[in-house]
Design a protein around this motif. Structure first.
Motif, PDB file in Angstrom:
ATOM      1  N   GLN A 191       4.836  -1.811  13.025  1.00 22.13           N
ATOM      2  CA  GLN A 191       6.080  -2.570  12.843  1.00 22.13           C
ATOM      3  C   GLN A 191       6.159  -3.150  11.426  1.00 22.13           C
ATOM      4  OE1 GLN A 191       5.618  -5.137  16.426  1.00 22.13           O
ATOM      5  NE2 GLN A 191       7.783  -4.670  16.774  1.00 22.13           N
ATOM      6  N   LEU A 192       5.049  -3.702  10.973  1.00 15.75           N
ATOM      7  CA  LEU A 192       5.033  -4.291   9.634  1.00 15.75           C
ATOM      8  C   LEU A 192       5.228  -3.230   8.553  1.00 15.75           C
ATOM      9  CD1 LEU A 192       2.165  -6.933   9.957  1.00 15.75           C
ATOM     10  CD2 LEU A 192       4.587  -7.384   9.522  1.00 15.75           C
ATOM     11  N   LEU A 193       4.564  -2.081   8.710  1.00 16.12           N
ATOM     12  CA  LEU A 193       4.710  -1.020   7.717  1.00 16.12           C
ATOM     13  C   LEU A 193       6.137  -0.483   7.687  1.00 16.12           C
ATOM     14  CD1 LEU A 193       1.352   0.945   8.165  1.00 16.12           C
ATOM     15  CD2 LEU A 193       2.005  -0.617   6.312  1.00 16.12           C
ATOM     16  N   ASP A 194       6.758  -0.372   8.855  1.00 12.99           N
ATOM     17  CA  ASP A 194       8.154   0.074   8.897  1.00 12.99           C
ATOM     18  C   ASP A 194       9.070  -0.938   8.199  1.00 12.99           C
ATOM     19  OD1 ASP A 194       7.376   2.315  10.264  1.00 12.99           O
ATOM     20  OD2 ASP A 194       7.923   1.531  12.255  1.00 12.99           O
ATOM     21  N   LEU A 195       8.769  -2.214   8.425  1.00  9.36           N
ATOM     22  CA  LEU A 195       9.558  -3.256   7.770  1.00  9.36           C
ATOM     23  C   LEU A 195       9.409  -3.172   6.251  1.00  9.36           C
ATOM     24  CD1 LEU A 195      11.193  -5.879   7.652  1.00  9.36           C
ATOM     25  CD2 LEU A 195       9.072  -7.138   8.091  1.00  9.36           C
ATOM     26  N   LEU A 196       8.178  -2.993   5.773  1.00 12.29           N
ATOM     27  CA  LEU A 196       7.946  -2.883   4.334  1.00 12.29           C
ATOM     28  C   LEU A 196       8.637  -1.644   3.758  1.00 12.29           C
ATOM     29  CD1 LEU A 196       4.164  -3.879   4.147  1.00 12.29           C
ATOM     30  CD2 LEU A 196       6.149  -5.258   3.484  1.00 12.29           C
ATOM     31  N   GLU A 197       8.596  -0.564   4.506  1.00 14.76           N
ATOM     32  CA  GLU A 197       9.236   0.667   4.023  1.00 14.76           C
ATOM     33  C   GLU A 197      10.744   0.486   3.885  1.00 14.76           C
ATOM     34  OE1 GLU A 197       9.464   5.440   5.187  1.00 14.76           O
ATOM     35  OE2 GLU A 197       8.390   4.020   6.464  1.00 14.76           O
ATOM     36  N   ARG A 198      11.348  -0.203   4.838  1.00 13.73           N
ATOM     37  CA  ARG A 198      12.787  -0.462   4.739  1.00 13.73           C
ATOM     38  C   ARG A 198      13.109  -1.322   3.524  1.00 13.73           C
ATOM     39  NH1 ARG A 198      12.240  -1.465  10.319  1.00 13.73           N
ATOM     40  NH2 ARG A 198      12.541  -3.714  10.001  1.00 13.73           N
ATOM     41  N   ARG A 199      12.155  -2.120   3.099  1.00 13.30           N
ATOM     42  CA  ARG A 199      12.346  -2.975   1.925  1.00 13.30           C
ATOM     43  C   ARG A 199      11.970  -2.276   0.625  1.00 13.30           C
ATOM     44  NH1 ARG A 199      15.296  -7.639   2.960  1.00 13.30           N
ATOM     45  NH2 ARG A 199      15.070  -8.022   5.188  1.00 13.30           N
ATOM     46  N   VAL A 205       8.969  -0.977  -0.033  1.00 11.15           N
ATOM     47  CA  VAL A 205       7.549  -1.178  -0.343  1.00 11.15           C
ATOM     48  C   VAL A 205       6.760   0.022   0.163  1.00 11.15           C
ATOM     49  CG1 VAL A 205       5.537  -2.655   0.014  1.00 11.15           C
ATOM     50  CG2 VAL A 205       7.819  -3.670  -0.218  1.00 11.15           C
ATOM     51  N   ALA A 206       5.886   0.554  -0.699  1.00 14.90           N
ATOM     52  CA  ALA A 206       5.080   1.719  -0.338  1.00 14.90           C
ATOM     53  C   ALA A 206       3.636   1.476  -0.753  1.00 14.90           C
ATOM     54  CB  ALA A 206       5.614   2.973  -1.022  1.00 14.90           C
ATOM     55  N   PRO A 207       2.667   1.934   0.052  1.00 16.96           N
ATOM     56  CA  PRO A 207       1.254   1.764  -0.316  1.00 16.96           C
ATOM     57  C   PRO A 207       0.866   2.712  -1.450  1.00 16.96           C
ATOM     58  CG  PRO A 207       1.438   3.017   1.712  1.00 16.96           C
ATOM     59  CD  PRO A 207       2.822   2.575   1.370  1.00 16.96           C
ATOM     60  N   ILE A 208      -0.092   2.285  -2.257  1.00 18.48           N
ATOM     61  CA  ILE A 208      -0.618   3.115  -3.344  1.00 18.48           C
ATOM     62  C   ILE A 208      -1.766   3.949  -2.789  1.00 18.48           C
ATOM     63  CG2 ILE A 208      -1.768   3.093  -5.592  1.00 18.48           C
ATOM     64  CD1 ILE A 208      -0.372   0.431  -6.167  1.00 18.48           C
ATOM     65  N   GLU A 209      -1.663   5.250  -2.965  1.00 16.09           N
ATOM     66  CA  GLU A 209      -2.734   6.144  -2.521  1.00 16.09           C
ATOM     67  C   GLU A 209      -3.779   6.209  -3.628  1.00 16.09           C
ATOM     68  OE1 GLU A 209      -2.866   7.196   0.461  1.00 16.09           O
ATOM     69  OE2 GLU A 209      -0.852   6.559   1.032  1.00 16.09           O
ATOM     70  N   ALA A 210      -4.815   5.394  -3.501  1.00 15.17           N
ATOM     71  CA  ALA A 210      -5.796   5.258  -4.577  1.00 15.17           C
ATOM     72  C   ALA A 210      -7.038   6.113  -4.366  1.00 15.17           C
ATOM     73  CB  ALA A 210      -6.202   3.790  -4.713  1.00 15.17           C
ATOM     74  N   LEU A 211      -7.476   6.280  -3.136  1.00 10.47           N
ATOM     75  CA  LEU A 211      -8.739   6.966  -2.860  1.00 10.47           C
ATOM     76  C   LEU A 211      -8.686   8.416  -3.338  1.00 10.47           C
ATOM     77  CD1 LEU A 211     -11.508   6.441  -1.571  1.00 10.47           C
ATOM     78  CD2 LEU A 211     -10.589   7.352   0.585  1.00 10.47           C
ATOM     79  N   MET A 213       6.907  -1.562  -5.137  1.00 12.07           N
ATOM     80  CA  MET A 213       8.216  -1.857  -4.554  1.00 12.07           C
ATOM     81  C   MET A 213       9.285  -1.212  -5.420  1.00 12.07           C
ATOM     82  SD  MET A 213       9.897  -5.540  -3.578  1.00 12.07           S
ATOM     83  CE  MET A 213      11.496  -5.639  -2.767  1.00 12.07           C
ATOM     84  N   ARG A 214       9.902  -0.178  -4.865  1.00 14.11           N
ATOM     85  CA  ARG A 214      10.926   0.594  -5.577  1.00 14.11           C
ATOM     86  C   ARG A 214      10.412   1.076  -6.938  1.00 14.11           C
ATOM     87  NH1 ARG A 214      13.783  -3.559  -3.010  1.00 14.11           N
ATOM     88  NH2 ARG A 214      15.239  -2.795  -1.428  1.00 14.11           N
TER      89      ARG A 214
END
Length: 202
Positions: free
Chosen positions: A136-144, A146-152, A187-188
């Protein structure tokens, strides 16, 4: 005998006055200077005219000065009002954005409360509940935006990663991210938080 004739002695004619010369002496010279009183009167009139023109010019300059000053005051007041209005609109927009975000977070809080109120000791049930809330939180961030950084596995990028430590390795590239200690987000397209990572040192 000679006849004696009386000698013709005419009386001298009296000299006539030279009327032309008299006229020249009394008539004004058209090409000459005007009489002193005429010059004095003309100079006085010119001085009055010059004084009036200078006074009019000074009055016009003062009028233009006052007009420019009033325009400056109006422009300053309009700019001040514009600045206050934009500041107020910016604050309103920030408050509205925060309100919108908090409204979206409330369902997540509801699910957390239900998970805590659940009467179970099954760890798997709790795990599934936590996974649901995380999604739920990740979906909320995506709508805003916000995307995670793929670092590994990526090469270390100081614009996205914060190297916490380095580790010698023969199986990884030099500068390769071999462990993600804390996930970063954008974020964007702009960095929101850098990833904390461990970097390989060949």
């Amino acid at each position: 005998m000679h006849d004696e004739h009386p000698t013709d002695q005419s009386e001298p004619t009296p000299e006539q006055p030279d009327t032309a010369a008299s006229r020249d002496e009394t008539a004004p010279d058209p090409g000459g200077s005007p009489p002193p009183e005429a010059v004095s009167g003309s100079s006085s009139s010119d001085a009055d005219a010059d004084g009036g023109t200078a006074g009019d010019d000074l009055a016009e300059v003062r009028r233009q000065r006052d007009d420019h000053y009033q325009r400056l005051l109006r422009t300053t007041a309009e700019f001040d009002n514009y600045r206050k209005r934009t500041d107020r609109e910016r604050r309103d927009l920030a408050e509205y954005a925060a309100t919108d975000l908090l409204t979206d977070l409330l369902p997540v809080v509801d699910d957390l409360e239900r998970a805590l109120a659940a009467d179970t000791t099954d760890a798997e049930v709790y795990r599934r509940g936590v996974e649901i809330i995380r999604k739920q939180l990740l979906d909320l961030l995506e709508r805003r935006g916000v995307a995670p950084i793929e670092a590994l596995g990526a090469d270390f990028d100081p614009n996205l990663h914060q190297a916490v430590t380095q580790e010698a390795s023969d199986t990884h590239r030099d500068g390769e991210v071999i462990e993600e200690l804390r996930r970063g987000y954008t974020m964007r397209g702009r960095l929101l938080r850098a990833s904390m990572v461990k970097v390989a040192q060949a």
